[in-house]
Design a protein around this motif. Structure first.
Motif, PDB file in Angstrom:
ATOM      1  N   SER A 182       0.837  -1.209   0.000  1.00 54.29           N
ATOM      2  CA  SER A 182       0.000   0.000   0.000  1.00 54.29           C
ATOM      3  C   SER A 182       0.866   1.252   0.000  1.00 54.29           C
ATOM      4  CB  SER A 182      -0.923   0.005   1.227  1.00 54.29           C
ATOM      5  OG  SER A 182      -1.865  -1.042   1.157  1.00 54.29           O
ATOM      6  N   SER A 183       1.913   1.234   0.819  1.00 58.55           N
ATOM      7  CA  SER A 183       2.820   2.382   0.875  1.00 58.55           C
ATOM      8  C   SER A 183       3.695   2.471  -0.369  1.00 58.55           C
ATOM      9  CB  SER A 183       3.695   2.303   2.125  1.00 58.55           C
ATOM     10  OG  SER A 183       2.929   2.517   3.293  1.00 58.55           O
ATOM     11  N   ILE A 184       4.135   1.333  -0.873  1.00 58.60           N
ATOM     12  CA  ILE A 184       4.980   1.334  -2.065  1.00 58.60           C
ATOM     13  C   ILE A 184       4.257   1.962  -3.250  1.00 58.60           C
ATOM     14  CG2 ILE A 184       6.029  -0.183  -3.815  1.00 58.60           C
ATOM     15  CD1 ILE A 184       6.714  -2.090  -1.432  1.00 58.60           C
ATOM     16  N   ASN A 185       2.965   1.642  -3.403  1.00 53.05           N
ATOM     17  CA  ASN A 185       2.184   2.226  -4.497  1.00 53.05           C
ATOM     18  C   ASN A 185       2.117   3.746  -4.375  1.00 53.05           C
ATOM     19  OD1 ASN A 185       1.673  -0.272  -5.655  1.00 53.05           O
ATOM     20  ND2 ASN A 185      -0.239  -0.562  -4.542  1.00 53.05           N
ATOM     21  N   VAL A 186       1.968   4.225  -3.137  1.00 53.00           N
ATOM     22  CA  VAL A 186       1.955   5.678  -2.900  1.00 53.00           C
ATOM     23  C   VAL A 186       3.331   6.271  -3.194  1.00 53.00           C
ATOM     24  CG1 VAL A 186       1.694   7.457  -1.126  1.00 53.00           C
ATOM     25  CG2 VAL A 186       0.077   5.548  -1.226  1.00 53.00           C
ATOM     26  N   GLN A 187       4.380   5.600  -2.743  1.00 52.32           N
ATOM     27  CA  GLN A 187       5.738   6.090  -2.976  1.00 52.32           C
ATOM     28  C   GLN A 187       6.040   6.195  -4.469  1.00 52.32           C
ATOM     29  OE1 GLN A 187       7.893   3.098  -0.860  1.00 52.32           O
ATOM     30  NE2 GLN A 187       7.503   3.992   1.158  1.00 52.32           N
ATOM     31  N   ARG A 188       5.659   5.168  -5.223  1.00 50.50           N
ATOM     32  CA  ARG A 188       5.936   5.153  -6.656  1.00 50.50           C
ATOM     33  C   ARG A 188       5.262   6.337  -7.349  1.00 50.50           C
ATOM     34  NH1 ARG A 188       3.737   0.758  -7.683  1.00 50.50           N
ATOM     35  NH2 ARG A 188       5.520  -0.675  -7.597  1.00 50.50           N
ATOM     36  N   MET A 189       3.974   6.540  -7.074  1.00 52.16           N
ATOM     37  CA  MET A 189       3.271   7.670  -7.679  1.00 52.16           C
ATOM     38  C   MET A 189       3.871   8.998  -7.240  1.00 52.16           C
ATOM     39  SD  MET A 189      -0.803   6.781  -7.858  1.00 52.16           S
ATOM     40  CE  MET A 189      -0.993   6.088  -6.225  1.00 52.16           C
ATOM     41  N   SER A 190       4.273   9.082  -5.979  1.00 45.92           N
ATOM     42  CA  SER A 190       4.848  10.319  -5.454  1.00 45.92           C
ATOM     43  C   SER A 190       6.162  10.654  -6.140  1.00 45.92           C
ATOM     44  CB  SER A 190       5.066  10.199  -3.940  1.00 45.92           C
ATOM     45  OG  SER A 190       3.847   9.991  -3.260  1.00 45.92           O
ATOM     46  N   VAL A 191       7.017   9.657  -6.343  1.00 42.95           N
ATOM     47  CA  VAL A 191       8.284   9.885  -7.034  1.00 42.95           C
ATOM     48  C   VAL A 191       8.030  10.327  -8.469  1.00 42.95           C
ATOM     49  CG1 VAL A 191      10.378   8.775  -7.920  1.00 42.95           C
ATOM     50  CG2 VAL A 191       9.607   8.301  -5.578  1.00 42.95           C
ATOM     51  N   HIS A 192       7.123   9.634  -9.155  1.00 46.32           N
ATOM     52  CA  HIS A 192       6.843   9.993 -10.547  1.00 46.32           C
ATOM     53  C   HIS A 192       6.235  11.396 -10.647  1.00 46.32           C
ATOM     54  CE1 HIS A 192       6.661   5.441 -11.710  1.00 46.32           C
ATOM     55  NE2 HIS A 192       7.891   5.875 -11.502  1.00 46.32           N
ATOM     56  N   ALA A 233       6.827  13.865  -8.532  1.00 50.21           N
ATOM     57  CA  ALA A 233       7.900  14.823  -8.237  1.00 50.21           C
ATOM     58  C   ALA A 233       8.813  15.026  -9.441  1.00 50.21           C
ATOM     59  CB  ALA A 233       8.721  14.338  -7.046  1.00 50.21           C
ATOM     60  N   ILE A 234       9.018  13.969 -10.201  1.00 48.72           N
ATOM     61  CA  ILE A 234       9.883  14.057 -11.380  1.00 48.72           C
ATOM     62  C   ILE A 234       9.189  14.816 -12.512  1.00 48.72           C
ATOM     63  CG2 ILE A 234      11.020  12.711 -13.203  1.00 48.72           C
ATOM     64  CD1 ILE A 234      12.461  12.543 -10.522  1.00 48.72           C
ATOM     65  N   SER A 235       7.896  14.550 -12.695  1.00 46.34           N
ATOM     66  CA  SER A 235       7.160  15.108 -13.839  1.00 46.34           C
ATOM     67  C   SER A 235       6.510  16.450 -13.559  1.00 46.34           C
ATOM     68  CB  SER A 235       6.076  14.120 -14.284  1.00 46.34           C
ATOM     69  OG  SER A 235       5.097  13.964 -13.256  1.00 46.34           O
ATOM     70  N   GLY A 236       6.284  16.772 -12.263  1.00 50.94           N
ATOM     71  CA  GLY A 236       5.543  17.985 -11.926  1.00 50.94           C
ATOM     72  C   GLY A 236       4.072  17.869 -12.258  1.00 50.94           C
ATOM     73  N   ASP A 237       3.554  16.645 -12.249  1.00 55.89           N
ATOM     74  CA  ASP A 237       2.147  16.365 -12.579  1.00 55.89           C
ATOM     75  C   ASP A 237       1.313  16.471 -11.306  1.00 55.89           C
ATOM     76  OD1 ASP A 237      -0.335  15.273 -13.215  1.00 55.89           O
ATOM     77  OD2 ASP A 237       0.509  13.689 -14.487  1.00 55.89           O
ATOM     78  N   ILE A 238       0.594  17.585 -11.125  1.00 51.63           N
ATOM     79  CA  ILE A 238      -0.150  17.800  -9.888  1.00 51.63           C
ATOM     80  C   ILE A 238      -1.321  16.837  -9.758  1.00 51.63           C
ATOM     81  CG2 ILE A 238      -1.706  19.587 -10.787  1.00 51.63           C
ATOM     82  CD1 ILE A 238      -1.323  21.044  -8.052  1.00 51.63           C
ATOM     83  N   ASP A 239      -1.880  16.385 -10.877  1.00 48.05           N
ATOM     84  CA  ASP A 239      -2.974  15.413 -10.800  1.00 48.05           C
ATOM     85  C   ASP A 239      -2.471  14.068 -10.285  1.00 48.05           C
ATOM     86  OD1 ASP A 239      -4.951  17.167 -11.757  1.00 48.05           O
ATOM     87  OD2 ASP A 239      -4.376  16.781 -13.830  1.00 48.05           O
ATOM     88  N   LEU A 240      -1.271  13.670 -10.711  1.00 47.02           N
ATOM     89  CA  LEU A 240      -0.688  12.431 -10.200  1.00 47.02           C
ATOM     90  C   LEU A 240      -0.342  12.577  -8.720  1.00 47.02           C
ATOM     91  CD1 LEU A 240       0.278   9.564 -10.749  1.00 47.02           C
ATOM     92  CD2 LEU A 240       2.475  10.518 -11.502  1.00 47.02           C
ATOM     93  N   LEU A 241       0.106  13.758  -8.331  1.00 46.08           N
ATOM     94  CA  LEU A 241       0.380  14.025  -6.923  1.00 46.08           C
ATOM     95  C   LEU A 241      -0.888  13.857  -6.097  1.00 46.08           C
ATOM     96  CD1 LEU A 241       2.101  15.020  -4.550  1.00 46.08           C
ATOM     97  CD2 LEU A 241       1.670  17.371  -5.321  1.00 46.08           C
TER      98      LEU A 241
END
Length: 488
Positions: free
Chosen positions: A385-395, A397-405
């Motif tokens: 559950s946390s890993i899925n959140v971490q993965r999206m959070s890293v992506h 942060a890299i892309s600057g995609d506020i919707d993904l955040l």
């Protein structure tokens, strides 16, 4: 031996001093160079004065330099250690304050949950800048030792996108093992052997041996419940032990943020936490502790400087991993520890791209992880559950995609247990706007976020949380420390 160690965020004075003295406990390391760097010239000069005093008092040839020019500090460094807090306590206060308006009560909020995710958004662009400098000016093959939270997100970004040889280091495993040894009545820490595996701050003691004898769940539960202190301070951890069958490394307060069951209602928070110290679940506890520690150090600096005159005592070397890793890599003396690395078959039932924390051995050939560990299914489910959140959070942060955040925050277990999607969308807008100066990747998203906030109809509340304490003054801290000293 002569080589260079750069410490980024060296203005974390207490921790930098600990790393410094630990490393100098290795006899072969007396001739090395420490290059300190930080954004704060004031903090740099304070820590340099302390370290210079240690070098002088111990009659060492060790070289200490300090500069706000990061690239200069990194030039030729064989090892780079990061203990940065991007945004400092000002941004951290928003990580706690803003989610409270939406009912999200955090104790630590720097690794997971709404606060930890935004902390990662601030850190990752800076981590990638560090990695760029390491690739360009550090010694070839330099190793990056990351102590900064959010541990998994920072390490993930450095390995996947920074392309630098990186290991994440934490002390949660050691602290958990100390508790277990104590409740089991071990005469020394050396009597306890263990395998601890999972992800940072959700690492699990999957095998315990006391003097070679395997310790089961029932014996461990009974030992914790019989302990006069831990039975009160670690109620939540003990409950998780009963249900999962294994003990978690993380503190009572921080563990409660990773799980959606214990902090979603104010009455449940007060049921499971203990207010004897911040780490057991107090609302914004680590923010209060960090603020008091900073204020105390600023006021009592002469006392800290005087204490630096004491001789370095190798017998008091801490169990922080850094010095032991460097010693193993440079001398070949083997060290066993628990390290945060990319999962490449280390834990069989966690995703291969995740940053896991698990046992490994260090020698001249590097960090060698023990592969093929399978953790209990409930532990794996919680970690994933946390890993899925971490993965999206890293992506994000890299892309600057506020919707993904926003999707990353929405999928955080505690946030999802407390807040609606509309509340999450507004909360993220509010946090991004408040922290815009530390979030360059979201610069283009800020104007629209401001407009949405101006027209929003989502209701918030001014709430201090279920268990908030005020930041104590220097005088209050002096009185408390004097009382504790007298009691001892």
């Amino acid at each position: 031996m002569s080589f260079k160690i750069a410490i980024i965020g060296a203005g974390s004075v207490g921790f930098t001093k600990k790393l410094f003295t630990d490393i100098l406990c290795v006899p072969e390391f007396k001739d090395i160079e420490f290059a300190l760097t930080d954004l704060s010239e004031h903090n740099l000069q304070m820590i340099k004065a302390i370290l210079d005093k240690i070098v002088e008092s111990n009659k060492l040839p060790t070289k200490v330099t300090a500069t706000t020019d990061r690239r200069k500090a990194l030039e030729g460094a064989r090892y780079v250690i990061s203990c940065v807090r991007v945004g400092g306590l000002e941004a951290y206060a928003d990580d706690i304050r803003i989610p409270l308006k939406y009912g999200i009560d955090q104790c630590v909020g720097d690794t997971i949950c709404a606060g930890g995710i935004l902390y990662g958004q601030r850190n990752i662009p800076v981590i990638l800048d560090f990695c760029k400098d390491i690739r360009q000016v550090a010694a070839p093959g330099a190793k990056f030792l990351n102590y900064a939270n959010p541990m998994a997100m920072n390490t993930w970004a450095a390995i996947e996108y920074g392309k630098v040889d990186t290991v994440g280091l934490c002390h949660g495993v050691q602290h958990g093992a100390e508790q277990i040894a104590e409740v089991l009545g071990a005469k020394s820490q050396s009597e306890l052997d263990y395998i601890c595996s999972g992800i940072n701050h959700q690492t699990w003691f999957v095998d315990l041996r006391l003097n070679g004898r395997k310790i089961g769940k029932d014996e461990l539960v009974a030992a914790f419940e019989a302990h006069p202190v831990y039975s009160q301070q670690e109620k939540l951890r003990i409950d998780v032990l009963k249900r999962f069958g294994v003990y978690s490394t993380e503190s009572n307060g921080h563990l409660s943020e990773y799980l959606p069951w214990y902090r979603k209602r104010p009455d449940e928070i007060t049921r499971w936490i203990d207010m004897s110290d911040w780490i057991h679940g107090e609302t914004g506890g680590y923010l209060r502790h960090s603020t008091e520690t900073r204020n105390w150090f600023e006021t009592e600096f002469p006392q800290f400087l005087a204490s630096a005159e004491k001789p370095i005592d190798p017998a008091k070397r801490s169990n922080e991993h850094a010095s032991h890793i460097l010693e193993a890599l440079e001398t070949g003396r083997v060290y066993r520890g628990h390290f945060n690395v990319k999962n490449t078959g280390v834990i069989t039932n966690l995703p291969s791209d995740a940053i896991i924390e698990s046992p490994g051995f260090v020698d001249r050939f590097g960090i060698n992880m023990v592969s093929g560990i399978t953790i209990p299914e409930a532990c794996a489910a919680t970690c994933i559950s946390s890993i899925n959140v971490q993965r999206m959070s890293v992506h994000a942060a890299i892309s600057g995609d506020i919707d993904l955040l926003k999707l990353a925050v929405l999928h955080d277990p505690l946030v999802g247990a407390v807040s609606t999607p509309e509340e999450v969308w507004q909360m993220v807008d509010e946090m991004v706007v408040a922290q815009a100066r530390w979030l360059p990747q979201y610069a283009d998203a800020v104007p629209a976020a401001k407009e949405r906030l101006a027209n929003s109809k989502v209701k918030t509340r001014e709430w201090e949380g279920a268990a908030r304490r005020h930041v104590r003054s220097i005088e209050e801290l002096r009185v408390e420390k004097a009382a504790l000293k007298q009691a001892v």
